[in-house]
Scaffold this active site. Structure first.
Site, mmCIF file in Angstrom:
data_model
loop_
_atom_site.group_PDB
_atom_site.id
_atom_site.type_symbol
_atom_site.label_atom_id
_atom_site.label_comp_id
_atom_site.label_asym_id
_atom_site.label_seq_id
_atom_site.Cartn_x
_atom_site.Cartn_y
_atom_site.Cartn_z
ATOM 1 N N ASP A 199 0.828 -1.203 0.000
ATOM 2 C CA ASP A 199 0.000 0.000 0.000
ATOM 3 C C ASP A 199 0.873 1.269 0.000
ATOM 4 O O ASP A 199 1.860 1.340 0.734
ATOM 5 C CB ASP A 199 -0.872 -0.027 1.273
ATOM 6 C CG ASP A 199 -1.966 1.017 1.268
ATOM 7 O OD1 ASP A 199 -2.797 0.992 0.342
ATOM 8 O OD2 ASP A 199 -1.995 1.856 2.186
ATOM 9 N N GLU A 252 13.029 -12.559 -1.912
ATOM 10 C CA GLU A 252 13.910 -13.475 -2.661
ATOM 11 C C GLU A 252 14.409 -14.606 -1.763
ATOM 12 O O GLU A 252 14.473 -15.751 -2.186
ATOM 13 C CB GLU A 252 15.099 -12.714 -3.253
ATOM 14 C CG GLU A 252 14.724 -11.741 -4.378
ATOM 15 C CD GLU A 252 14.032 -12.404 -5.562
ATOM 16 O OE1 GLU A 252 14.225 -13.616 -5.783
ATOM 17 O OE2 GLU A 252 13.260 -11.714 -6.256
HETATM 18 C C1 GLC Z 1 -4.207 3.161 -0.641
HETATM 19 C C2 GLC Z 1 -5.410 2.259 -0.649
HETATM 20 C C3 GLC Z 1 -6.600 3.051 -0.223
HETATM 21 C C4 GLC Z 1 -6.372 3.537 1.189
HETATM 22 C C5 GLC Z 1 -5.070 4.317 1.275
HETATM 23 C C6 GLC Z 1 -4.643 4.492 2.689
HETATM 24 O O1 GLC Z 1 -4.298 4.156 -1.581
HETATM 25 O O2 GLC Z 1 -5.555 1.679 -1.909
HETATM 26 O O3 GLC Z 1 -7.783 2.302 -0.303
HETATM 27 O O4 GLC Z 1 -7.432 4.346 1.596
HETATM 28 O O5 GLC Z 1 -4.006 3.666 0.633
HETATM 29 O O6 GLC Z 1 -4.164 3.282 3.208
#
Ligand code: GLC
Length: 532
Positions: A199, A252
């Site tokens: 993320d 890895e």
């Molecule tokens: C990313 C995710 C989103 C979330 C954000 C904060 O962009 O895809 O859904 O709200 O991060 O974690």
């Protein structure tokens, strides 16, 4: 031999909305397990599941309160073990969603961090004194609007949050935090997880001097508050690459697990996330260009050409049409062009990621104001930034709630779920689902589509075309991006090619000019041709 993820196709599951197994209206892991055979029939290779970890759900799981467990709404660790085992037994890989930029404010680490200025975990998060005259330390703005800083009365400092105040940012410059998060990867790799989507990877490190971000000269209010400044100093700092490289080394060391980075950056800066030969970064920095692209042949051809040209040596491409944050493809381009888009996604060079529900052509669902759940919409209503419309439940059959749940679903389904569902479309050759299945099957029978070179990328007269070649096999893809008929003249090296697949299966075509060199494409038609 190529790694599986260069050949394969990924499929994103938003777990709240895929399949509910216990009638609470929220999808869960047992539900996903029950649908694995569907995914095998569809023809995908790996599923990426958006966060399933314990969470107060301020941002629906992207606020993690424990990185090494499963939220009871989704099931138990044992359910996840069963899902991984059942997926592997079917030849499917399982990717989880790692959320390393921030935790939940309910995570024990943050509870400790905010408890006092001298707590050993204070420095695991980003704490700053107020600005000299009072107020937030700088002008950084949260992606969800408002200052990216929240004041903690008890300890007299601000903490940084790139998203909600319930999502405090980690301090990745702290070695103990860094080590603790690396252990999270090892924990899941030991349990058999095949990789992670990471993320907001480009957010993870902030400029050490916390300088103000520059004002955005192009800002206008309908863009959303976050766009008042450019995120020059709050994102994409050079130090992030060493962190990605450390994660990659762990991947890895565990037999080549896959890391995909969520990164919204222009192509020139995106490429750095592949890392270098000495310090490789993530294998797939997500390429989101098709999500924002103008739907025109010339524009798309330019995007494909320039992206291909920008890839570093050994860098493998990837493409995406949508995800849980962005408008669905069927809404952006309409249903007929969504079929063309499917053909584009599944014939470009590079790993495709499908978004659940796109394979039956679900469009954005209008969610009545009283049912809005997404904090993005609740904080800046009416700008069209909310994400509920693209996170609605999957429809499996014509039964109550589309077969998604026995209970009231957490978000409404699409209005036409009684006809737009998996069971109906499986029996209708003209529907979207069979097209996806055919495209995915063709990638398996014609290796050139999955891993071949790409050449002759052309975008003229509303037709986007390109060739895919491998081991002497040559396929030509021609996509009519307009709602009118278009003549497509075959390249010199092609005569009387065999039509492998069309997005308009009932179109009656003749040999237009009698020379085997011109094809009349139907409105909104994409074709895959084989040079024999
Ligand atoms: C990313 C995710 C989103 C979330 C954000 C904060 O962009 O895809 O859904 O709200 O991060 O974690």
């Amino acid at each position: 031999m190529r790694p599986w993820w260069e050949v394969g196709v990924l499929y994103q599951i938003y777990p709240r909305s895929f399949q509910d197994s216990n009638g609470d209206g929220i999808g869960d892991l047992a539900g996903i397990s029950a649908r694995l055979d569907y995914l095998v029939d569809l023809g995908i290779d790996a599923l990426w599941i958006s966060p399933i970890f314990p969470s107060p759900m301020a941002d629906f799981g992207y606020d993690v309160a424990d990185y090494c467990d499963v939220d009871p709404r989704f099931g138990t660790l044992a359910d996840l073990d069963r899902l991984i085992e059942a997926a592997h037994a079917r030849g499917l890989r399982v990717l989880l969603d790692l959320v390393p930029n921030h935790s939940s404010d309910q995570h024990p680490w943050f509870v400790e961090s905010r408890s006092s200025r001298t707590n050993p975990r204070r420095d695991w998060y980003i704490w700053r004194d107020p600005a000299p005259g009072g107020g937030p330390p700088n002008n950084w703005i949260s992606d969800f609007g408002g200052p990216a800083w929240d004041y903690d009365e008890a300890t007299g400092q601000y903490y940084s949050h790139a998203f909600l105040k319930e999502q405090p940012d980690f301090n990745w410059r702290n070695p103990a935090l860094r080590a603790a998060m690396m252990d999270v990867l090892r924990f899941w790799f030991d349990r058999g997880v095949d990789g992670f989507r990471i993320d907001v990877l480009w957010h993870m490190v902030k400029a050490a001097d916390f300088r103000d971000n520059p004002v955005n000269p192009a800002y206008s209010p309908e863009m959303g508050d976050m766009h008042r400044v450019l995120q020059t100093h709050s994102t994409d700092q050079p130090e992030v690459h060493a962190i990605a490289a450390e994660m990659r080394a762990i991947a890895e060391a565990n037999g080549g697990r896959l890391l995909i980075g969520e990164i919204y950056l222009p192509v020139d800066r995106l490429m750095a996330y592949y890392g270098t030969a000495d310090a490789p970064g993530v294998q797939l920095p997500f390429n989101f260009q098709l999500i924002d692209a103008p739907w025109r042949a010339d524009a798309l051809a330019e995007i494909v050409r320039s992206y291909e040209a920008a890839l570093p040596p050994g860098g493998w491409p990837n493409w995406v049409l949508g995800n849980h944050d962005r408008p669905r493809i069927a809404t952006r381009v309409g249903e007929a062009q969504a079929r063309v888009a499917a053909m584009l996604l599944l014939t470009l060079r590079g790993t495709p990621t499908l978004y659940y529900g796109d394979e039956i052509g679900i469009a954005d669902v209008v969610v009545p104001a009283a049912q809005v759940k997404d904090p993005r919409e609740l904080r800046e209503p009416g700008l069209g930034l909310g994400r509920d419309p693209v996170r609605t439940p999957m429809a499996w059959d014509a039964g109550p709630h589309g077969g998604f749940s026995d209970g009231e679903p957490w978000l409404p389904l699409h209005d036409d779920a009684a006809i737009r569902n998996v069971a109906k479309q499986a029996a209708d050759p003209a529907a979207m689902l069979p097209l996806y299945r055919d495209l995915l099957a063709l990638r398996r029978t014609h290796g050139a589509l999955a891993t071949g070179d790409i050449a002759d990328i052309t975008g003229t007269d509303d037709i986007l075309s390109y060739a895919r070649t491998e081991n002497g096999e040559c396929l030509l893809i021609a996509l009519n991006l307009s709602g009118g008929e278009r003549r497509f003249v075959l390249p010199d090296n092609m005569e009387h090619p065999r039509l492998l697949l069309s997005t308009v299966p009932d179109w009656r075509r003749g040999d237009e000019d009698g020379d085997g060199r011109t094809i009349l494409l139907a409105p909104d038609e994409g074709v895959i041709l084989l040079n024999e």
